[in-house]
Design an enzyme around this catalytic site. Structure first.
Site, PDB file in Angstrom:
ATOM      1  N   HIS A 271       1.659   4.970  -9.796  1.00  0.00           N
ATOM      2  CA  HIS A 271       1.043   5.058  -8.563  1.00  0.00           C
ATOM      3  C   HIS A 271      -0.235   5.550  -8.451  1.00  0.00           C
ATOM      4  O   HIS A 271      -1.032   4.569  -9.038  1.00  0.00           O
ATOM      5  CB  HIS A 271       2.215   6.281  -7.937  1.00  0.00           C
ATOM      6  CG  HIS A 271       1.887   6.164  -6.280  1.00  0.00           C
ATOM      7  ND1 HIS A 271       1.353   5.548  -5.571  1.00  0.00           N
ATOM      8  CD2 HIS A 271       2.609   7.210  -5.718  1.00  0.00           C
ATOM      9  CE1 HIS A 271       1.536   5.974  -4.204  1.00  0.00           C
ATOM     10  NE2 HIS A 271       2.247   6.724  -4.252  1.00  0.00           N
ATOM     11  N   HIS A 310       1.964  -5.023  -7.253  1.00  0.00           N
ATOM     12  CA  HIS A 310       2.239  -4.129  -6.181  1.00  0.00           C
ATOM     13  C   HIS A 310       3.865  -4.606  -5.758  1.00  0.00           C
ATOM     14  O   HIS A 310       4.004  -5.644  -5.528  1.00  0.00           O
ATOM     15  CB  HIS A 310       1.201  -4.415  -4.952  1.00  0.00           C
ATOM     16  CG  HIS A 310       1.293  -3.211  -4.166  1.00  0.00           C
ATOM     17  ND1 HIS A 310       2.191  -3.284  -3.046  1.00  0.00           N
ATOM     18  CD2 HIS A 310       0.426  -2.147  -3.978  1.00  0.00           C
ATOM     19  CE1 HIS A 310       1.841  -1.849  -2.474  1.00  0.00           C
ATOM     20  NE2 HIS A 310       0.854  -1.510  -2.986  1.00  0.00           N
ATOM     21  N   ASP A 366      -6.162   0.172  -7.003  1.00  0.00           N
ATOM     22  CA  ASP A 366      -6.627   1.059  -8.222  1.00  0.00           C
ATOM     23  C   ASP A 366      -7.494   0.159  -9.181  1.00  0.00           C
ATOM     24  O   ASP A 366      -7.995   0.686 -10.070  1.00  0.00           O
ATOM     25  CB  ASP A 366      -5.452   1.505  -8.760  1.00  0.00           C
ATOM     26  CG  ASP A 366      -4.884   2.462  -8.069  1.00  0.00           C
ATOM     27  OD1 ASP A 366      -3.429   2.514  -7.749  1.00  0.00           O
ATOM     28  OD2 ASP A 366      -5.251   3.603  -7.274  1.00  0.00           O
TER      29      ASP A 366
HETATM   30  C1  SDX Z   1      -0.452   2.130  -5.852  1.00  0.00           C
HETATM   31  O1  SDX Z   1       3.532   1.445  -2.938  1.00  0.00           O
HETATM   32  C2  SDX Z   1       2.353   1.556  -2.475  1.00  0.00           C
HETATM   33  O2  SDX Z   1       1.799   1.224  -1.437  1.00  0.00           O
HETATM   34  C3  SDX Z   1       1.051   2.294  -3.667  1.00  0.00           C
HETATM   35  C4  SDX Z   1      -0.234   2.184  -3.422  1.00  0.00           C
HETATM   36  C5  SDX Z   1      -0.621   3.020  -2.167  1.00  0.00           C
HETATM   37  O3  SDX Z   1      -1.531   2.926  -1.416  1.00  0.00           O
HETATM   38  O4  SDX Z   1       0.303   4.002  -1.988  1.00  0.00           O
HETATM   39  O5  SDX Z   1      -0.500   0.947  -3.016  1.00  0.00           O
HETATM   40  C6  SDX Z   1      -0.758   2.626  -4.614  1.00  0.00           C
HETATM   41  O6  SDX Z   1       0.559   2.964  -6.425  1.00  0.00           O
HETATM   42  C7  SDX Z   1      -1.038   0.815  -6.461  1.00  0.00           C
HETATM   43  C8  SDX Z   1      -0.029   0.610  -7.613  1.00  0.00           C
HETATM   44  C9  SDX Z   1      -0.943   1.019  -8.785  1.00  0.00           C
HETATM   45  N1  SDX Z   1       0.095   1.076  -9.923  1.00  0.00           N
HETATM   46  C10 SDX Z   1      -0.440   0.185 -10.986  1.00  0.00           C
HETATM   47  O7  SDX Z   1      -1.567  -0.572 -11.052  1.00  0.00           O
HETATM   48  C11 SDX Z   1       0.488   0.087 -12.115  1.00  0.00           C
HETATM   49  C12 SDX Z   1       0.702  -1.113 -12.770  1.00  0.00           C
HETATM   50  N2  SDX Z   1       1.601  -1.986 -11.718  1.00  0.00           N
HETATM   51  C13 SDX Z   1       2.888  -1.922 -12.136  1.00  0.00           C
HETATM   52  O8  SDX Z   1       3.396  -0.685 -12.694  1.00  0.00           O
HETATM   53  C14 SDX Z   1       3.733  -2.542 -10.962  1.00  0.00           C
HETATM   54  O9  SDX Z   1       3.303  -3.684 -10.554  1.00  0.00           O
HETATM   55  C15 SDX Z   1       3.947  -1.529  -9.580  1.00  0.00           C
HETATM   56  C16 SDX Z   1       4.593  -0.439 -10.157  1.00  0.00           C
HETATM   57  C17 SDX Z   1       2.782  -1.603  -8.835  1.00  0.00           C
HETATM   58  C18 SDX Z   1       5.141  -2.218  -8.832  1.00  0.00           C
HETATM   59  O10 SDX Z   1       6.089  -2.277  -9.575  1.00  0.00           O
HETATM   60  P1  SDX Z   1       7.679  -3.176  -8.900  1.00  0.00           P
HETATM   61  O11 SDX Z   1       7.303  -3.703  -7.611  1.00  0.00           O
HETATM   62  O12 SDX Z   1       8.585  -2.229  -9.231  1.00  0.00           O
HETATM   63  O13 SDX Z   1       7.541  -4.507  -9.663  1.00  0.00           O
HETATM   64  P2  SDX Z   1       8.503  -4.729 -11.249  1.00  0.00           P
HETATM   65  O14 SDX Z   1       7.923  -3.741 -11.915  1.00  0.00           O
HETATM   66  O15 SDX Z   1       9.566  -5.207 -10.911  1.00  0.00           O
HETATM   67  O16 SDX Z   1       7.456  -5.899 -11.694  1.00  0.00           O
HETATM   68  C19 SDX Z   1       8.015  -7.315 -11.522  1.00  0.00           C
HETATM   69  C20 SDX Z   1       7.599  -7.925 -12.700  1.00  0.00           C
HETATM   70  C21 SDX Z   1       8.199  -7.386 -14.062  1.00  0.00           C
HETATM   71  O17 SDX Z   1       8.184  -8.567 -14.922  1.00  0.00           O
HETATM   72  P3  SDX Z   1       9.813  -9.272 -15.240  1.00  0.00           P
HETATM   73  O18 SDX Z   1      10.481  -8.101 -15.584  1.00  0.00           O
HETATM   74  O19 SDX Z   1      10.097 -10.021 -14.390  1.00  0.00           O
HETATM   75  O20 SDX Z   1       9.414  -9.857 -16.609  1.00  0.00           O
HETATM   76  O21 SDX Z   1       6.119  -8.014 -12.866  1.00  0.00           O
HETATM   77  C22 SDX Z   1       5.844  -7.334 -14.157  1.00  0.00           C
HETATM   78  C23 SDX Z   1       7.215  -6.458 -14.471  1.00  0.00           C
HETATM   79  O22 SDX Z   1       6.982  -6.294 -15.820  1.00  0.00           O
HETATM   80  N3  SDX Z   1       4.803  -6.520 -13.836  1.00  0.00           N
HETATM   81  C24 SDX Z   1       3.644  -6.488 -14.550  1.00  0.00           C
HETATM   82  C25 SDX Z   1       2.818  -5.550 -13.852  1.00  0.00           C
HETATM   83  N4  SDX Z   1       3.289  -4.961 -12.796  1.00  0.00           N
HETATM   84  C26 SDX Z   1       4.484  -5.750 -12.754  1.00  0.00           C
HETATM   85  N5  SDX Z   1       3.413  -6.987 -15.890  1.00  0.00           N
HETATM   86  C27 SDX Z   1       2.025  -6.552 -16.192  1.00  0.00           C
HETATM   87  N6  SDX Z   1       1.224  -5.729 -15.806  1.00  0.00           N
HETATM   88  C28 SDX Z   1       1.675  -5.156 -14.535  1.00  0.00           C
HETATM   89  N7  SDX Z   1       0.559  -4.465 -13.876  1.00  0.00           N
END
Ligand code: SDX
Length: 431
Positions: A271, A310, A366
């Site tokens: 997050h 996201h 971020d």
């Molecule tokens: C913020 O919710 C909000 O609005 C948050 C925010 C706010 O203003 O409050 O916008 C702020 O938290 C932004 C997000 C910051 N976090 C990151 O940058 C961390 C990296 N991102 C991920 O951890 C992920 O994208 C999330 C947590 C942000 C979202 O996760 P989801 O929606 O639960 O998606 P998921 O984990 O189910 O991913 C779907 C697929 C998966 O692959 P498969 O299982 O289908 O093979 O996408 C992949 C994930 O492994 N994936 C990534 C990835 N993010 C998702 N693979 C590599 N790098 C990534 N960053």
């Protein structure tokens, strides 16, 4: 205000009994409670299972609207691009909390109120001093905001509008002071008291960086960049930390304790902690030559590309676009952050790579913000504090909406029980 709820219906057929049920669709959602009329074995009502609330609305809200596919973000209907261009953080905080932009008199009163609540109780300094020299500023911020509930016990009477407004004003006014003091603690420097002659952003910079000069003079370009960053981070509908604030707040606890829970959620690397993780990731990649191997490691599942992806945005996060533009203005003052070349090359490669394209992974808020914070001489540990400070107004707008929502009750989800059922105690000599 949008027009009233639109209602259609679903007909759900239970193939186990042949019975059909009419379920109302209101504003694109069904009420999970409407499924309770369908029984499962043992007579229990049918329920939904949705880990992480991937497809579940927990509230009806008018604060922030996001269209993830189109990359749209609006606070109370105003596009984030226009607010970033024309507004100030305190004006946006007023908008989030009150639903409308303030007129000149309302804004003057609001700014005056916030400016005159920036001091914290002197005992808060003792609390800060109790932390180790290397305590993470987010841990210090969460603890000190939580401690504020002990300085203002009357906050539990938040159903009184005046009491509620005073706590909201106090928190928005004091989090920059607490965040700055946490930073000064980690630097081993004396704490700087608020300067009520300065604007919200200028005062924050002064409490962070003032040394022996009589009056801190912030570069207006950096003040503007901080205002824009604060506006962009102010709210984001039902993200993990807003959900934490609403959930903890639903128990009737004071708003300081509820916001402290939000700070805890934001601290997480998935997050708000992602901005700190992005910078550490870019530093680890070191040069553009290493990007290829790094991307292969991500695709192999060894780690995530922090700052990408996201839950809602399946397009470029509109905030990331604005922040990327702001880097130019800041680097004019501070000099270009060399990590920017790695970030832009990383983005370019990722946006063309099938792994990221298929999963609709784009830069989020971020990805670039940490580059600005580092250029402003913040250590990575401070980056999420810089997210928490402006998000305090969004958390409070969400909390206030929850408090006033007659549909809401204490958050207590169900579970799918998969454990052992009734069994007898086993004496030690039989285990
Ligand atoms: C913020 O919710 C909000 O609005 C948050 C925010 C706010 O203003 O409050 O916008 C702020 O938290 C932004 C997000 C910051 N976090 C990151 O940058 C961390 C990296 N991102 C991920 O951890 C992920 O994208 C999330 C947590 C942000 C979202 O996760 P989801 O929606 O639960 O998606 P998921 O984990 O189910 O991913 C779907 C697929 C998966 O692959 P498969 O299982 O289908 O093979 O996408 C992949 C994930 O492994 N994936 C990534 C990835 N993010 C998702 N693979 C590599 N790098 C990534 N960053």
């Amino acid at each position: 205000m949008t027009e009233g709820p639109t209602t259609d219906t679903l007909t759900v057929r239970d193939n186990r009994t042949g019975t059909e049920y009419e379920i109302a669709i209101t504003d694109g959602h069904i009420r999970a409670a409407d499924l309770k009329q369908i029984s499962i074995e043992g007579g229990d009502p049918l329920a939904t299972y949705d880990p992480g609330f991937v497809n579940t609305a927990a509230c009806r809200s008018a604060v922030t609207y996001i269209d993830g596919d189109a990359g749209v973000l609006e606070y109370r209907g105003y596009p984030i691009e226009q607010l970033a261009e024309n507004s100030t953080y305190l004006e946006v905080a007023y908008l989030l909390l009150n639903g409308e932009l303030p007129n000149s008199a309302q804004l003057d009163t609001w700014v005056h109120e916030v400016t005159n609540h920036t001091f914290v109780h002197e005992n808060m300094k003792n609390l800060m001093h109790a932390f180790r020299y290397n305590a993470h500023p987010m841990g210090m911020l969460q603890s000190s905001v939580s401690a504020m509930s002990t300085f203002y016990p009357e906050a539990i009477n938040f159903t009184d509008p005046e009491v509620r407004q005073l706590q909201i004003t106090r928190m928005i006014a004091k989090v920059p002071t607490l965040g700055a003091w946490a930073f000064r603690h980690s630097q081993g420097k004396p704490y700087v008291y608020p300067d009520n002659d300065l604007s919200y952003a200028e005062n924050f910079l002064a409490m962070l960086f003032k040394m022996s000069e009589p009056k801190y003079e912030a570069d207006p370009r950096l003040v503007k960049a901080l205002e824009v960053l604060f506006i962009l981070h102010a709210d984001h509908e039902q993200n993990c930390s807003a959900n934490a604030v609403r959930s903890v707040g639903s128990s009737g606890v004071d708003p300081y304790s509820a916001v402290a829970a939000g700070i805890g959620a934001l601290y997480g690397p998935l997050h708000g902690g992602a901005n700190e993780a992005v910078l550490r990731m870019l530093r680890r990649i070191k040069t553009t030559d290493n990007i290829g191997d790094f991307i292969e490691g991500v695709k192999a599942g060894k780690e995530k590309l922090m700052g990408f992806g996201h839950r809602v945005y399946k397009n470029y996060d509109p905030r990331a676009k604005i922040i990327k533009k702001a880097t130019d203005e800041v680097f004019e003052v501070t000099g270009k952050n060399p990590l920017l070349d790695i970030a832009t090359e990383l983005e370019k490669i990722a946006l063309e790579d099938e792994y990221f394209v298929k999963r609709k992974l784009y830069p989020n808020v971020d990805f670039y913000s940490g580059l600005i914070y580092e250029a402003l001489q913040f250590p990575p540990e401070m980056f999420t504090v810089l997210f928490a400070i402006p998000r305090t107004s969004g958390w409070l707008a969400q909390w206030q909406e929850m408090v006033g929502d007659s549909d809401q009750k204490i958050a207590r989800p169900k579970q799918v029980y998969i454990g052992e059922r009734t069994r007898d105690y086993v004496p030690m000599n039989q285990r």
